[in-house]
Design a protein around this motif. Structure first.
Motif, short mmCIF file in Angstrom:
data_model
loop_
_atom_site.label_atom_id
_atom_site.label_comp_id
_atom_site.label_asym_id
_atom_site.label_seq_id
_atom_site.Cartn_x
_atom_site.Cartn_y
_atom_site.Cartn_z
N THR A 205 -15.78 0.22 7.05
CA THR A 205 -15.57 -1.18 7.42
C THR A 205 -16.57 -1.63 8.47
N TRP B 274 -10.71 -9.65 10.08
CA TRP B 274 -9.99 -8.40 9.77
C TRP B 274 -8.48 -8.63 9.80
N TYR C 107 7.89 0.79 11.55
CA TYR C 107 6.60 0.13 11.82
C TYR C 107 6.39 -0.02 13.33
N ASN D 257 -13.43 -3.44 17.00
CA ASN D 257 -14.44 -4.12 16.18
C ASN D 257 -15.21 -5.16 16.99
N HIS E 5 0.04 -7.35 10.40
CA HIS E 5 -0.82 -6.22 10.05
C HIS E 5 -2.29 -6.44 10.44
N GLY F 134 -9.69 3.50 8.26
CA GLY F 134 -10.10 2.13 8.60
C GLY F 134 -11.44 2.05 9.29
N CYS G 294 -5.77 -6.11 11.91
CA CYS G 294 -6.38 -4.80 12.10
C CYS G 294 -6.03 -4.14 13.44
N PHE G 295 -5.62 -2.91 13.37
CA PHE G 295 -5.35 -2.10 14.55
C PHE G 295 -6.64 -1.95 15.38
N ARG H 103 -0.65 -9.58 -0.89
CA ARG H 103 0.75 -9.29 -0.61
C ARG H 103 1.54 -9.51 -1.90
N ASN I 177 -13.83 -8.19 3.73
CA ASN I 177 -12.85 -8.43 2.66
C ASN I 177 -12.55 -9.92 2.59
N TYR J 58 0.78 -1.24 0.00
CA TYR J 58 0.00 0.00 0.00
C TYR J 58 0.82 1.30 0.00
N LEU K 145 0.44 0.73 7.92
CA LEU K 145 -0.08 -0.39 7.13
C LEU K 145 0.71 -0.54 5.82
C1 HEM Z 1 -15.07 -4.46 10.88
C2 HEM Z 1 -14.26 -3.44 10.70
C3 HEM Z 1 -12.88 -3.57 10.11
C4 HEM Z 1 -12.41 -4.43 9.15
C5 HEM Z 1 -13.20 -5.50 8.40
C6 HEM Z 1 -11.01 -4.14 8.97
C7 HEM Z 1 -10.17 -4.84 8.12
C8 HEM Z 1 -8.79 -4.77 8.19
C9 HEM Z 1 -7.88 -5.66 7.53
C10 HEM Z 1 -8.27 -6.84 6.64
C11 HEM Z 1 -6.61 -5.27 7.83
C12 HEM Z 1 -5.31 -5.94 7.39
C13 HEM Z 1 -4.90 -5.49 6.01
C14 HEM Z 1 -3.71 -6.26 5.50
O1 HEM Z 1 -3.11 -7.07 6.23
O2 HEM Z 1 -3.34 -6.04 4.33
C15 HEM Z 1 -6.72 -4.11 8.68
C16 HEM Z 1 -5.65 -3.39 9.17
C17 HEM Z 1 -5.79 -2.17 9.79
N1 HEM Z 1 -6.97 -1.60 10.25
FE1 HEM Z 1 -8.79 -2.40 10.11
N2 HEM Z 1 -10.67 -3.11 9.79
C18 HEM Z 1 -11.78 -2.72 10.50
C19 HEM Z 1 -11.85 -1.71 11.45
C20 HEM Z 1 -10.83 -0.84 11.75
C21 HEM Z 1 -10.90 0.25 12.70
C22 HEM Z 1 -12.11 0.56 13.56
C23 HEM Z 1 -9.70 0.89 12.67
C24 HEM Z 1 -9.24 2.09 13.45
C25 HEM Z 1 -9.24 2.07 14.77
C26 HEM Z 1 -8.86 0.18 11.72
C27 HEM Z 1 -7.56 0.51 11.41
C28 HEM Z 1 -6.68 -0.38 10.81
C29 HEM Z 1 -5.25 -0.14 10.72
C30 HEM Z 1 -4.52 1.10 11.22
C31 HEM Z 1 -4.68 -1.28 10.11
C32 HEM Z 1 -3.20 -1.54 9.84
C33 HEM Z 1 -2.63 -2.43 10.94
C34 HEM Z 1 -1.14 -2.70 10.75
O3 HEM Z 1 -0.60 -2.45 9.68
O4 HEM Z 1 -0.53 -3.16 11.73
N3 HEM Z 1 -9.58 -0.85 11.17
N4 HEM Z 1 -8.05 -3.83 8.90
#
Ligand code: HEM
Length: 446
Positions: free
Chosen positions: A283, A392, A128, A405, A397, A279, A399-400, A336, A331, A105, A120
Motif C-alpha cells: 500500500t 485510506w 473489535y 501513512n 475501519h 497492510g 486505516c490503522f 461492504r 483503492n 473479509y 478488519l
Molecule cells: C498508503 C498506505 C495505505 C493504504 C492506501 C491503506 C488502505 C486502507 C483502507 C482503504 C482501509 C479500510 C478498509 C475498509 O474499510 O474496508 C485500511 C484499513 C486498515 N489498514 Fe491500511 N492502508 C495503508 C497503510 C497501512 C499500514 C501502514 C498499516 C499497518 C500499520 C495498515 C493496516 C491497516 C489495518 C490493520 C486496517 C483495518 C482497520 C480497522 O479495521 O479498524 N494500513 N487500510
C-alpha cells in the motif's frame, strides 16, 4: 491493473452500464473517442486510466449517483447484486452505518491466520474494540515521530545517495522503506525484505483486490501467509529471549500479553501482527508511486514540491503528494455487504433501496471529486482541508496506519524530491508498470 479494472473485467460490467445510459457524460464520451480499437477495448482502456475512472464516476454522480444493479459483480465474497455509491455524503453514510453495511473479509482473514479473525474482518463489538485497543497500545501514536519518521528519512537518504541519478522506485525505495519498518519497528526481523514484500503483496491482493476469486491468487496468498506466520512465530520467540531490547510493536505486545492483557493470549499476537504486515508494504509503495506519477504529470506542482523538499518541509511535500494521490488513490472503492434490506440517502432525489446481501461499492475516489463536498474538485490544490481526503478509508475501519501513512510517505519521498529536478526515465520504464495491481517498476531520473 487497478481495483476498478479488476472489478470491471471480472463482471464485464461495461455493456450493462452503457445500456443504463449512465455513461452519457460528455467528458467520458470525449475520452472514449480518443482511443482506438473496438468498443469493448476502448471502454476498458478508458477505465484502466484514472482519468477515465474519474469521468465514469462524474457521470454517475450526475445521472445515477446510487446505481443498484441485480448483477453480482464481486464473486470472491458471498453476495447478491451490486450497488455503486458515488456522492461523498452517501459514501460516508454507507461507511458510517456499520450495522447495515458490514465488512466482508472474515472468511479470507480466517484462511490467512489458519483460524482466527482479524479486526478488519470484524463488525463493531467487544472483540473489535478489544483488538484495536490493545494494538493501539502496542503501536503507540508517538512512535510515528519518535521511530518511524527518523527511520524512513535516514533510509531514504541513504538509498537516494547511493543511486546513480536513476532509481527504480518500487524495487529500490518504496517497498524497501516500509519493509524495513516491518522488520525494525514492527519487530518481524526474522524474514528478508524481499520475502516480507512478496508475502504481504500476495495477501493484500487476495484480500482486497481479487474480487473475482482467482484460485491462483488464493494459493499464492495462503503460501505467503503460512511462511509469514512462521516468521512471526520465530520473531516472537526471538523477542522473548531479549525482552528489554529496543521498542518494537512485537516487544510491547509480548509485555502486554505477559501482563495478562486480553486479546493477546494464545495466537492473539501472531494473528494481529500478520494483519498489520499485510497492510503496510504494498500500500505505501503504491501510494508513493502513484503520487509521484501524478506530480510528474504536473510540472508546476512537481517543481513546488521539489522546492519544499529542498527546504526539508515534509508537511508541504505531503500536501502535494496527497493531492496527487487524490486523483489516483491506491483503492478507488471500499466495499461492504448489506446486512438487511435498507435505504440510503433517504428523502433525497438520490434515495436508493438496497437489498440484503447486495455488495455496496462506496467509491472514495468519487467522493473526493464530488463538487458538493470538495471546492474546485477538479483542480490540483495543495491547500485543501485534510478531512476531504479519503485516501485510506473512512469511519470505524479507517486505516490503522492512518498516522503512519501521513508521516512516512512524505518522509521517504522528501530525499528523492530534494535533489535535482526529477524526470521520467525514457520509454515504458518511466511509467509505473501495470503487470500486477502493485507497480513493480517505475524508474525516474534526476
Ligand atoms: C498508503 C498506505 C495505505 C493504504 C492506501 C491503506 C488502505 C486502507 C483502507 C482503504 C482501509 C479500510 C478498509 C475498509 O474499510 O474496508 C485500511 C484499513 C486498515 N489498514 Fe491500511 N492502508 C495503508 C497503510 C497501512 C499500514 C501502514 C498499516 C499497518 C500499520 C495498515 C493496516 C491497516 C489495518 C490493520 C486496517 C483495518 C482497520 C480497522 O479495521 O479498524 N494500513 N487500510
Amino acid at each position: 491493473m487497478s481495483w476498478i479494472m479488476n472489478l470491471l473485467h471480472a463482471a464485464e460490467i461495461e455493456a450493462h452500464m452503457i445500456g443504463e445510459g449512465a455513461l452519457a457524460g460528455a467528458e467520458l464520451a470525449g475520452q472514449f473517442a480518443m482511443v482506438s480499437g473496438d468498443a469493448r477495448e476502448r471502454f476498458v482502456a478508458v477505465l484502466g486510466d484514472p482519468a477515465g475512472q474519474r469521468a465514469l464516476f462524474a457521470s454517475l454522480r450526475a445521472f445515477k449517483p446510487n446505481l443498484a444493479i441485480e448483477r453480482t459483480l464481486v464473486t470472491s465474497y458471498p453476495c447478491e447484486g451490486t450497488v455503486i455509491v458515488t456522492r461523498a455524503q452517501d459514501v460516508r453514510e454507507v461507511l458510517d452505518r456499520q450495522g447495515d453495511f458490514a465488512v466482508v473479509y472474515e472468511p479470507k482473514m480466517r484462511k490467512i491466520t489458519g483460524g482466527a479473525n482479524f479486526f478488519l474482518g470484524m463488525q463493531d463489538g467487544d472483540d473489535y474494540q478489544r483488538d484495536t485497543s490493545v494494538m493501539r497500545m502496542a503501536a503507540a501514536r508517538t512512535d510515528v515521530a519518535d521511530i518511524i519518521v527518523p527511520l524512513a528519512r535516514a533510509e531514504a537518504q541513504r538509498i537516494v545517495a547511493a543511486s546513480n541519478g536513476t532509481i527504480d522506485l518500487p524495487a529500490a525505495l518504496t517497498t524497501v522503506v516500509p519493509a524495513l519498518m516491518v522488520q525494525q519497528y514492527f519487530g518481524i526481523d526474522t524474514a528478508s525484505l524481499a520475502d516480507l514484500t512478496e508475502w504481504a503483496t500476495a495477501m493484500f491482493w487476495y484480500l482486497f483486490v481479487d474480487l473475482a476469486g482467482d484460485p491462483a491468487i488464493e494459493a499464492r496468498a495462503l503460501d505467503g501467509a503460512a511462511k509469514c506466520l512462521v516468521a512471526i512465530d520465530a520473531a516472537i520467540a526471538k523477542t522473548e529471549q531479549n525482552p528489554e531490547g529496543p521498542v518494537t510493536v512485537l516487544r510491547r505486545a509480548i509485555k502486554l500479553r505477559d501482563a495478562g492483557t486480553a486479546g493477546l493470549q494464545g495466537t492473539g499476537i501472531r494473528d494481529n501482527m500478520i494483519g498489520l504486515v499485510i497492510g503496510a508494504i504494498p500500500t505505501i509503495s503504491k501510494a508513493c508511486v502513484q503520487a509521484l506519477d501524478g506530480l510528474l504529470d504536473r510540472p508546476d506542482a512537481l517543481a513546488e514540491a521539489q522546492v519544499a523538499a529542498a527546504q526539508g518541509n515534509e508537511a508541504a511535500v505531503g500536501r502535494a503528494l496527497f493531492e496527487a494521490l487524490r486523483f489516483n488513490p491506491v483503492n478507488p472503492v471500499i466495499y461492504r455487504r448489506a446486512t438487511r434490506d435498507c435505504v440510503i440517502a433517504e428523502g433525497t432525489l438520490r434515495e436508493c433501496a438496497i437489498k440484503q446481501d447486495a455488495m455496496v461499492l462506496a467509491s472514495n475516489l468519487s467522493a473526493m471529486f464530488d463538487p458538493a463536498a470538495v471546492a474546485d474538485a477538479d483542480d490540483f490544490r495543495t491547500d485543501r482541508p485534510w478531512d476531504i481526503y479519503m485516501l485510506w478509508g473512512y469511519g470505524l475501519h479507517r486505516c490503522f496506519g492512518d498516522a503512519i501513512n501521513q508521516a512516512i510517505i512524505p518522509a521517504l519521498m522528501t530525499p528523492l524530491l530534494a535533489g535535482r529536478p526529477l524526470a521520467r526515465a525514457e520509454g515504458d520504464a518511466g511509467h509505473p508498470d501495470k503487470m500486477t495491481p502493485f507497480p513493480q517498476h517505475f524508474t525516474v531520473a534526476f
